[in-house]
Design a protein around this motif. Structure first.
Motif, PDB file in Angstrom:
ATOM      1  N   GLY A  25      -3.949   6.913  16.649  1.00  0.00           N
ATOM      2  CA  GLY A  25      -4.937   6.946  15.572  1.00  0.00           C
ATOM      3  C   GLY A  25      -4.669   8.085  14.594  1.00  0.00           C
ATOM      4  N   ASN A  26      -4.350   9.260  15.115  1.00  0.00           N
ATOM      5  CA  ASN A  26      -4.102  10.410  14.244  1.00  0.00           C
ATOM      6  C   ASN A  26      -2.839  10.217  13.397  1.00  0.00           C
ATOM      7  OD1 ASN A  26      -6.362  11.876  15.043  1.00  0.00           O
ATOM      8  ND2 ASN A  26      -5.300  12.833  16.765  1.00  0.00           N
ATOM      9  N   SER A  27      -1.785   9.696  14.009  1.00  0.00           N
ATOM     10  CA  SER A  27      -0.537   9.520  13.256  1.00  0.00           C
ATOM     11  C   SER A  27      -0.691   8.454  12.173  1.00  0.00           C
ATOM     12  CB  SER A  27       0.618   9.174  14.198  1.00  0.00           C
ATOM     13  OG  SER A  27       0.355   7.988  14.927  1.00  0.00           O
ATOM     14  N   ASN A  28      -1.446   7.396  12.457  1.00  0.00           N
ATOM     15  CA  ASN A  28      -1.711   6.369  11.438  1.00  0.00           C
ATOM     16  C   ASN A  28      -2.500   6.969  10.265  1.00  0.00           C
ATOM     17  OD1 ASN A  28      -0.434   4.445  12.983  1.00  0.00           O
ATOM     18  ND2 ASN A  28      -2.329   3.533  13.785  1.00  0.00           N
ATOM     19  N   ALA A  29      -3.514   7.755  10.598  1.00  0.00           N
ATOM     20  CA  ALA A  29      -4.356   8.345   9.556  1.00  0.00           C
ATOM     21  C   ALA A  29      -3.555   9.340   8.707  1.00  0.00           C
ATOM     22  CB  ALA A  29      -5.559   9.040  10.191  1.00  0.00           C
ATOM     23  N   ARG A  30      -2.702  10.113   9.347  1.00  0.00           N
ATOM     24  CA  ARG A  30      -1.933  11.121   8.605  1.00  0.00           C
ATOM     25  C   ARG A  30      -0.909  10.475   7.669  1.00  0.00           C
ATOM     26  NH1 ARG A  30      -1.639  15.145  13.940  1.00  0.00           N
ATOM     27  NH2 ARG A  30      -3.919  15.333  13.995  1.00  0.00           N
ATOM     28  N   ALA A  31      -0.338   9.364   8.090  1.00  0.00           N
ATOM     29  CA  ALA A  31       0.595   8.663   7.210  1.00  0.00           C
ATOM     30  C   ALA A  31      -0.132   8.116   5.986  1.00  0.00           C
ATOM     31  CB  ALA A  31       1.287   7.535   7.964  1.00  0.00           C
ATOM     32  N   GLU A  32      -1.298   7.531   6.187  1.00  0.00           N
ATOM     33  CA  GLU A  32      -2.061   7.007   5.062  1.00  0.00           C
ATOM     34  C   GLU A  32      -2.483   8.128   4.112  1.00  0.00           C
ATOM     35  OE1 GLU A  32      -3.263   4.395   2.497  1.00  0.00           O
ATOM     36  OE2 GLU A  32      -2.349   3.794   4.403  1.00  0.00           O
TER      37      GLU A  32
ATOM     38  N   GLY B 269       4.897  17.961   0.975  1.00  0.00           N
ATOM     39  CA  GLY B 269       5.256  17.707   2.370  1.00  0.00           C
ATOM     40  C   GLY B 269       4.388  16.616   2.965  1.00  0.00           C
ATOM     41  N   LEU B 270       5.006  15.648   3.650  1.00  0.00           N
ATOM     42  CA  LEU B 270       4.300  14.474   4.168  1.00  0.00           C
ATOM     43  C   LEU B 270       4.514  14.311   5.671  1.00  0.00           C
ATOM     44  CD1 LEU B 270       5.330  11.937   1.369  1.00  0.00           C
ATOM     45  CD2 LEU B 270       3.276  13.384   1.443  1.00  0.00           C
ATOM     46  N   ASP B 271       3.444  13.960   6.385  1.00  0.00           N
ATOM     47  CA  ASP B 271       3.524  13.651   7.812  1.00  0.00           C
ATOM     48  C   ASP B 271       3.640  12.138   7.964  1.00  0.00           C
ATOM     49  OD1 ASP B 271       3.046  13.100  10.546  1.00  0.00           O
ATOM     50  OD2 ASP B 271       1.827  14.899  10.760  1.00  0.00           O
ATOM     51  N   MET B 272       4.842  11.651   8.269  1.00  0.00           N
ATOM     52  CA  MET B 272       5.115  10.219   8.332  1.00  0.00           C
ATOM     53  C   MET B 272       5.590   9.790   9.721  1.00  0.00           C
ATOM     54  SD  MET B 272       4.402   8.722   5.515  1.00  0.00           S
ATOM     55  CE  MET B 272       3.656   9.368   4.017  1.00  0.00           C
ATOM     56  N   ASN B 273       5.071  10.410  10.758  1.00  0.00           N
ATOM     57  CA  ASN B 273       5.541  10.093  12.109  1.00  0.00           C
ATOM     58  C   ASN B 273       5.153   8.695  12.567  1.00  0.00           C
ATOM     59  OD1 ASN B 273       7.040  12.445  13.415  1.00  0.00           O
ATOM     60  ND2 ASN B 273       5.303  13.489  12.464  1.00  0.00           N
ATOM     61  N   LYS B 274       4.224   8.063  11.900  1.00  0.00           N
ATOM     62  CA  LYS B 274       3.921   6.655  12.182  1.00  0.00           C
ATOM     63  C   LYS B 274       5.177   5.804  12.038  1.00  0.00           C
ATOM     64  CE  LYS B 274       1.616   2.677  10.052  1.00  0.00           C
ATOM     65  NZ  LYS B 274       1.070   2.025  11.255  1.00  0.00           N
ATOM     66  N   PHE B 275       6.130   6.240  11.192  1.00  0.00           N
ATOM     67  CA  PHE B 275       7.306   5.436  10.863  1.00  0.00           C
ATOM     68  C   PHE B 275       8.517   5.778  11.730  1.00  0.00           C
ATOM     69  CE2 PHE B 275       4.522   5.076   7.297  1.00  0.00           C
ATOM     70  CZ  PHE B 275       4.677   3.766   6.870  1.00  0.00           C
ATOM     71  N   MET B 276       8.266   6.280  12.928  1.00  0.00           N
ATOM     72  CA  MET B 276       9.367   6.621  13.821  1.00  0.00           C
ATOM     73  C   MET B 276      10.249   5.417  14.146  1.00  0.00           C
ATOM     74  SD  MET B 276       9.192   8.493  17.536  1.00  0.00           S
ATOM     75  CE  MET B 276      10.703   8.778  18.467  1.00  0.00           C
ATOM     76  N   GLN B 277       9.665   4.216  14.173  1.00  0.00           N
ATOM     77  CA  GLN B 277      10.433   2.994  14.431  1.00  0.00           C
ATOM     78  C   GLN B 277      10.857   2.286  13.142  1.00  0.00           C
ATOM     79  OE1 GLN B 277       7.440   1.111  17.017  1.00  0.00           O
ATOM     80  NE2 GLN B 277       8.885   1.325  18.728  1.00  0.00           N
ATOM     81  N   GLY B 278      10.800   3.009  12.042  1.00  0.00           N
ATOM     82  CA  GLY B 278      11.147   2.410  10.758  1.00  0.00           C
ATOM     83  C   GLY B 278      12.610   2.045  10.615  1.00  0.00           C
ATOM     84  N   TRP B 279      13.438   2.474  11.555  1.00  0.00           N
ATOM     85  CA  TRP B 279      14.849   2.048  11.543  1.00  0.00           C
ATOM     86  C   TRP B 279      14.967   0.534  11.611  1.00  0.00           C
ATOM     87  CZ3 TRP B 279      15.881  -0.886  15.752  1.00  0.00           C
ATOM     88  CH2 TRP B 279      15.055  -0.707  16.879  1.00  0.00           C
ATOM     89  N   ASN B 280      13.941  -0.123  12.188  1.00  0.00           N
ATOM     90  CA  ASN B 280      13.909  -1.583  12.284  1.00  0.00           C
ATOM     91  C   ASN B 280      13.448  -2.145  10.939  1.00  0.00           C
ATOM     92  OD1 ASN B 280      13.590  -4.270  12.870  1.00  0.00           O
ATOM     93  ND2 ASN B 280      12.187  -3.971  14.596  1.00  0.00           N
ATOM     94  N   SER B 281      14.391  -2.554  10.114  1.00  0.00           N
ATOM     95  CA  SER B 281      14.075  -2.976   8.759  1.00  0.00           C
ATOM     96  C   SER B 281      13.240  -4.248   8.700  1.00  0.00           C
ATOM     97  CB  SER B 281      15.369  -3.178   7.957  1.00  0.00           C
ATOM     98  OG  SER B 281      16.177  -4.182   8.567  1.00  0.00           O
ATOM     99  N   SER B 282      13.174  -4.986   9.791  1.00  0.00           N
ATOM    100  CA  SER B 282      12.396  -6.231   9.794  1.00  0.00           C
ATOM    101  C   SER B 282      10.958  -6.016  10.250  1.00  0.00           C
ATOM    102  CB  SER B 282      13.059  -7.273  10.699  1.00  0.00           C
ATOM    103  OG  SER B 282      13.085  -6.818  12.049  1.00  0.00           O
ATOM    104  N   ALA B 283      10.617  -4.792  10.678  1.00  0.00           N
ATOM    105  CA  ALA B 283       9.264  -4.522  11.185  1.00  0.00           C
ATOM    106  C   ALA B 283       8.258  -4.476  10.035  1.00  0.00           C
ATOM    107  CB  ALA B 283       9.253  -3.217  11.961  1.00  0.00           C
ATOM    108  N   ARG B 284       7.080  -5.038  10.284  1.00  0.00           N
ATOM    109  CA  ARG B 284       5.995  -4.952   9.320  1.00  0.00           C
ATOM    110  C   ARG B 284       5.246  -3.641   9.537  1.00  0.00           C
ATOM    111  NH1 ARG B 284       2.680 -10.141  10.731  1.00  0.00           N
ATOM    112  NH2 ARG B 284       2.925  -9.077  12.753  1.00  0.00           N
TER     113      ARG B 284
END
Length: 438
Positions: free
Chosen positions: A296-303, A261-276
């Motif tokens: 900060g927490n969401s970035n750390a949890r995704a990594e 199980g992975l916490d990937m909430n940093k990628f909530m805007q990942g629908w935008n395929s052109s986003a870095r």
């Protein structure tokens, strides 16, 4: 009562006289009839004697014997009817009384068909659901709990049909619209326990956080998982989900699989395929009480999630990896290495599950062929982004191969069209004309 000697002689003389007057064929029939009568009486006497011998030995009661023939009753006490709780208890019973198996027509017992249940052809099964915690005050175009409840009923029916569901994967957005505040939050009852039958909650719900789950949850502002309303480290505590941290894994050696199980909430805007990747952040931090800490927490949890996946991908000895987060594969185009690893089948067969988009399909996602992935966000909690609403079933066969398929409900139960809106099947041009006329 047996007849007296005179009565016997009289009956036999009469029978012989009649036989002499019949044709030879009829005479043979009469003789055969007398022989069958004698054999039948002898069989009944033998069965009665045998039953009288067996009954005190096994303590059979009249209720068990009622309506059964003598021979069937003996087989019942022998265990040959197969009504023991399981094969082990049956084996114990027969090992204690082997003489009964050989005494009571063993050839008949051997001819009994050995029916194998479909569960014996599987190692086990599981269900997958997401985006289901409907809220009365704030929701999308799902107007009430009818959709969520219908899906819950189908989950119960499928569990009863399969008979070997080991766990349920929950990809998040379990409590719309703002998540939970604590483990005492009444939404545990109103949106989960009161919706899903006790049997559906009799197995662990393997879970991760969705974006809505974090809004009011204390752990979005904390780095300690113990502050989280949904985190539960005890897999046997079925009063809550099983979520032993933000990112976690659990091995199932009996199924030759591992759940990640992975916490990937940093990628909530990942629908935008052109986003870095550096441009992506957890958009719903705006609803938290600590926007900066939330980022900060969401970035750390995704990594941490990517690190865990890489580690388990390299170290796990399981044939199958079941990987899930709240987001479908097409949200990770900014991380091509992750998608590449999900697509490699050299070491593991990978099945990926994500939600967030409210449908159940395999066509709207980024393909990870030869491995498998599903969008499974059509749990009836918010809206319909397609006509496929329901959940996914996974089955592990005798060779530890995982196969998956969707179980769907009637779309109009979930998202009925407004009364003044033309049906979706009407051609688009005519729909526009009708809407313009209104």
């Amino acid at each position: 009562m047996l007849a007296s000697s005179e009565e016997e002689r009289s009956l036999m003389t009469t029978a012989d006289t009649c036989a002499e007057k019949q044709t030879p064929a009829l005479a043979r029939t009469a003789v055969a009839g007398r022989i069958c009568l004698v054999l039948t009486l002898a069989s009944l006497l033998l069965a009665g004697s045998l039953l009288a011998w067996l009954q005190p030995m096994h303590g059979a009661d009249d209720d068990k014997l009622d309506g059964l023939s003598k021979a069937s009753a003996a087989l019942y006490m022998n265990g040959a009817t197969g009504e023991e709780e399981d094969s082990k208890s049956q084996g114990d019973l027969l090992s204690k009384q082997p003489q009964l198996r050989t005494t009571l027509q063993p050839e008949a017992a051997a001819e009994q068909p050995q029916l194998e249940s479909s569960t014996h052809q599987r190692r086990g099964s599981f269900l997958v659901i997401g985006d289901w915690g409907w809220d009365e005050d704030l929701h999308g175009n799902v107007p009430d709990t009818s959709c969520q409840k219908q899906i819950a009923r189908k989950m119960l029916a499928k569990m009863e049909e399969l008979g070997d569901v080991k766990f349920i994967i929950n990809v998040g957005d379990s409590f719309y619209p703002e998540g939970l505040k604590s483990k005492d939050d009444k939404q545990w009852d109103t949106k989960w326990r009161n919706i899903y039958a006790p049997k559906v909650r009799s197995v662990p719900w393997y879970s991760v956080y969705g974006n809505h789950d974090y809004h009011h949850d204390p752990c979005i502002c904390s780095s300690d998982p113990k502050d989280c309303a949904q985190v539960n480290y005890n897999v046997h505590n079925l009063d809550y989900f099983y979520m032993p941290g933000y990112n976690w894994y659990r091995e199932h050696p009996e199924l030759d699989l591992e759940v990640i199980g992975l916490d990937m909430n940093k990628f909530m805007q990942g629908w935008n395929s052109s986003a870095r990747i550096e441009d992506l952040h957890f958009e719903d931090c705006q609803w938290s009480a600590c926007k900066a800490d939330c980022y900060g927490n969401s970035n750390a949890r995704a990594e941490q999630g990517f690190d865990l996946f890489r580690k388990r991908y390299e170290e796990s000895t399981a044939k199958n990896l079941l990987v899930f987060s709240h987001y479908p594969t097409d949200y990770f185009q900014a991380v091509p290495e992750f998608l590449k690893n999900l697509s490699i089948a050299d070491h593991h067969d990978i099945t990926y599950f994500g939600g967030h988009r409210h449908n159940v399909d395999q066509t709207s996602t980024w393909q990870i062929t030869p491995n498998t992935n599903w969008l499974v966000g059509g749990g009836g909690g918010w809206s319909c982004d397609g006509k496929e609403q329901g959940f996914v079933v996974g089955e592990i066969d005798a060779d530890y191969k995982v196969s998956t398929y969707a179980v769907l409900v009637d779309f109009e139960i979930c998202c009925p069209p407004p009364p003044d809106q033309p049906p979706p099947s009407m051609p688009f041009g005519i729909r526009c004309e009708v809407m313009a006329a209104k």
